[in-house]
Design a protein around this motif. Structure first.
Motif, mmCIF file in Angstrom:
data_model
loop_
_atom_site.group_PDB
_atom_site.id
_atom_site.type_symbol
_atom_site.label_atom_id
_atom_site.label_comp_id
_atom_site.label_asym_id
_atom_site.label_seq_id
_atom_site.Cartn_x
_atom_site.Cartn_y
_atom_site.Cartn_z
ATOM 1 N N ALA A 201 48.520 30.162 34.474
ATOM 2 C CA ALA A 201 47.309 29.794 34.155
ATOM 3 C C ALA A 201 46.404 28.681 35.942
ATOM 4 N N ALA A 202 47.862 27.638 35.880
ATOM 5 C CA ALA A 202 47.335 26.517 36.775
ATOM 6 C C ALA A 202 47.249 27.844 38.611
ATOM 7 N N ALA A 203 48.188 28.190 38.065
ATOM 8 C CA ALA A 203 48.145 28.823 39.855
ATOM 9 C C ALA A 203 46.888 29.578 40.088
ATOM 10 N N LYS A 204 45.691 29.956 39.553
ATOM 11 C CA LYS A 204 44.649 30.798 39.956
ATOM 12 C C LYS A 204 43.967 29.600 40.620
ATOM 13 N N GLU A 205 43.797 28.247 39.986
ATOM 14 C CA GLU A 205 43.678 27.474 41.034
ATOM 15 C C GLU A 205 43.725 26.668 41.451
ATOM 16 N N VAL A 206 45.541 26.960 42.148
ATOM 17 C CA VAL A 206 45.887 27.342 43.616
ATOM 18 C C VAL A 206 45.769 28.638 44.552
ATOM 19 N N GLU A 207 45.596 29.313 44.287
ATOM 20 C CA GLU A 207 44.880 30.794 44.744
ATOM 21 C C GLU A 207 42.730 30.232 45.510
ATOM 22 N N ALA A 208 42.135 30.102 44.473
ATOM 23 C CA ALA A 208 41.378 28.960 45.225
ATOM 24 C C ALA A 208 41.159 28.316 45.888
ATOM 25 N N LYS A 209 42.104 27.667 46.022
ATOM 26 C CA LYS A 209 42.333 26.427 47.122
ATOM 27 C C LYS A 209 43.026 27.291 48.035
ATOM 28 N N TYR A 210 43.719 28.541 47.842
ATOM 29 C CA TYR A 210 44.065 28.815 49.654
ATOM 30 C C TYR A 210 43.063 29.494 50.342
ATOM 31 N N ILE A 211 42.264 30.148 49.518
ATOM 32 C CA ILE A 211 41.240 30.939 49.953
ATOM 33 C C ILE A 211 40.129 29.707 50.934
ATOM 34 N N GLU A 212 39.950 28.743 49.856
ATOM 35 C CA GLU A 212 39.029 27.600 50.474
ATOM 36 C C GLU A 212 39.673 26.953 52.125
ATOM 37 N N MET A 213 41.226 26.854 51.983
ATOM 38 C CA MET A 213 41.378 26.519 53.063
ATOM 39 C C MET A 213 41.593 27.817 54.127
ATOM 40 N N THR A 214 41.333 28.576 53.700
ATOM 41 C CA THR A 214 42.215 29.378 55.341
ATOM 42 C C THR A 214 40.922 30.167 55.077
ATOM 43 N N GLY A 215 39.357 30.273 54.640
ATOM 44 C CA GLY A 215 38.726 31.219 54.441
ATOM 45 C C GLY A 215 38.528 32.395 54.728
ATOM 46 N N ASP A 216 37.615 33.665 55.785
ATOM 47 C CA ASP A 216 37.678 34.772 55.474
ATOM 48 C C ASP A 216 39.329 35.288 56.397
ATOM 49 N N SER A 217 40.054 34.274 56.579
ATOM 50 C CA SER A 217 41.033 35.568 57.087
ATOM 51 C C SER A 217 41.864 35.420 56.077
ATOM 52 N N GLY A 218 42.108 33.792 55.721
ATOM 53 C CA GLY A 218 42.579 34.348 54.811
ATOM 54 C C GLY A 218 42.399 34.926 52.980
ATOM 55 N N LYS A 219 41.330 35.114 52.632
ATOM 56 C CA LYS A 219 40.904 36.021 51.439
ATOM 57 C C LYS A 219 41.209 37.276 52.294
ATOM 58 N N ALA A 220 41.579 37.746 53.807
ATOM 59 C CA ALA A 220 41.587 39.289 53.845
ATOM 60 C C ALA A 220 43.063 39.527 53.810
ATOM 61 N N LEU A 221 44.087 38.069 53.980
ATOM 62 C CA LEU A 221 45.288 38.457 54.223
ATOM 63 C C LEU A 221 45.716 38.206 52.853
ATOM 64 N N LEU A 222 45.128 38.548 51.695
ATOM 65 C CA LEU A 222 45.528 37.517 50.113
ATOM 66 C C LEU A 222 45.503 39.086 49.724
ATOM 67 N N GLU A 223 44.381 39.539 50.109
ATOM 68 C CA GLU A 223 44.426 40.960 49.668
ATOM 69 C C GLU A 223 45.384 42.232 49.962
ATOM 70 N N GLN A 224 45.580 42.174 51.079
ATOM 71 C CA GLN A 224 46.468 42.959 51.870
ATOM 72 C C GLN A 224 47.505 42.363 51.340
ATOM 73 N N PHE A 225 47.988 40.978 50.948
ATOM 74 C CA PHE A 225 49.259 40.740 50.299
ATOM 75 C C PHE A 225 49.793 41.741 48.829
ATOM 76 N N LYS A 226 48.332 41.419 48.066
ATOM 77 C CA LYS A 226 47.800 41.893 46.567
ATOM 78 C C LYS A 226 48.342 43.232 46.405
ATOM 79 N N GLN A 227 47.248 44.198 48.096
ATOM 80 C CA GLN A 227 47.737 45.412 47.918
ATOM 81 C C GLN A 227 49.978 45.909 47.678
#
Length: 339
Positions: A305-331
């Motif tokens: 459950a705590a991992a969801k908080e970390v994922e949100a922090k990742y997107i906050e740190m990296t912005g749109d580029s990190g968010k797009a990369l994370l989406e590809q990562f999950k695919q």
């Protein structure tokens, strides 16, 4: 006399020209990594060296951990072109390349060897998207590979985040890893690797995380009382080349390097089968009294459950580029686990 000087000058130019030609054909390349020669990165580097030297006139000089300084030092040397190759975990490049911290979102990577193998071989995020990101920092990303399930060693057992309250856990100098251990309830403490054993010995820190082979190799078990399997991550590393060096190579050498990387990847994935089990056996032989804890799925739930908080922090740190990369990562992960 003038003719003699001219002749000597011509001979000197000829020798320099020949020397340059010889260098173009046979070069010595320097390759640094973060572990001992007998550890996973060292085994990978050795196989790479063997393939290059067996199929060309080039020589590879290997520099294990400590021979050229800490991780920050070898990265600087690689970017400056003093090293041709460097193997470094995204954990240490997180400040330089924030997007690479995606590997430190807990419970994101698959837990089975087969799924990990498929993911690292076929992931678009790794093999295409990351290459573009690393290139912006003067680095040619050649290969990423997993090194083993991460365990947490501590002085006292823990079963839930509340048990880690006030416990100082050493982490790599990685902003997202700091956020991960905050979310887990601990006090994250960034330290250079050379300070970890002494820090545990003197109680400056009370825990650290690493794959089991490294816990055994670096003798972390000597200054720890508990090994806990939380299933939260698999240690990842990346082999890079100085981009100016790589781009300046003939196509045949570039192809040979990629081929050697593939051969080393196949070798290291086979080598890792059962490695954690073998490492744990060695630890228990040396310290039978050490406590080994495997958290149940129910016990892991609050950490997940705590991992969801970390994922949100990742997107906050990296912005749109990190968010797009994370989406590809999950695919890519979905495709790998489906196989």
């Amino acid at each position: 006399m003038h003719k003699l000087k001219t002749l000597v000058g011509a001979c000197t130019v000829a020798l320099v020209t020949l020397g340059t030609a010889a260098t173009a054909q046979a070069a010595t390349w320097r390759y640094a990594f973060e572990e001992a020669i007998t550890d996973v990165q060292g085994v990978y580097a050795t196989k790479f060296k063997e393939h290059i030297e067996a199929n060309s006139d080039h020589n590879i000089q290997l520099f294990p951990y400590g021979t050229l300084g800490e991780s920050a030092d070898t990265m600087e040397q690689a970017q400056a072109g003093l090293l041709q190759f460097v193997d470094q975990s995204p954990g240490f490049t997180g400040s330089l390349i924030p997007e690479a911290q995606v590997f430190f979102i807990p419970y994101l990577l698959p837990e089975t060897h087969e799924a990990l193998d498929s993911f690292f071989r076929n992931s678009k995020a790794i093999n295409e998207d990351f290459k573009e990101i690393y290139a912006q920092h003067g680095l040619e990303l050649l290969k990423m590979f997993p090194e083993g399930e991460v365990v947490i060693t501590t002085q006292e057992p823990f079963e839930k985040p509340a048990d880690l309250n006030g416990v100082k856990i050493r982490v790599m100098t990685n902003p997202l890893l700091v956020e991960s251990y905050k979310a887990f309830g601990a006090t994250p403490t960034p330290l250079a690797w050379g300070e970890v054993y002494g820090g545990l010995q003197t109680n400056i820190i009370q825990g650290q995380e690493n794959p089991l082979f490294w816990v055994e190799s670096a003798k972390m078990y000597e200054v720890s009382d508990v090994i806990t399997f939380t299933g939260h991550n698999n240690f990842t590393t990346a082999v890079m080349a100085n981009k100016r060096f790589f781009d300046g190579l003939p196509e045949a050498d570039q192809a040979l390097i990629h081929e050697a990387m593939d051969v080393a990847f196949d070798h290291i994935m086979e080598y890792q089968k059962g490695l954690s089990e073998r490492s744990l056996e060695k630890i228990l032989e040396q310290k039978p009294e050490i406590e080994v804890v495997r958290l149940t799925e129910e016990q892991r739930a609050p950490f997940r459950a705590a991992a969801k908080e970390v994922e949100a922090k990742y997107i906050e740190m990296t912005g749109d580029s990190g968010k797009a990369l994370l989406e590809q990562f999950k695919q890519d992960l979905e495709a790998a686990t489906a196989e």
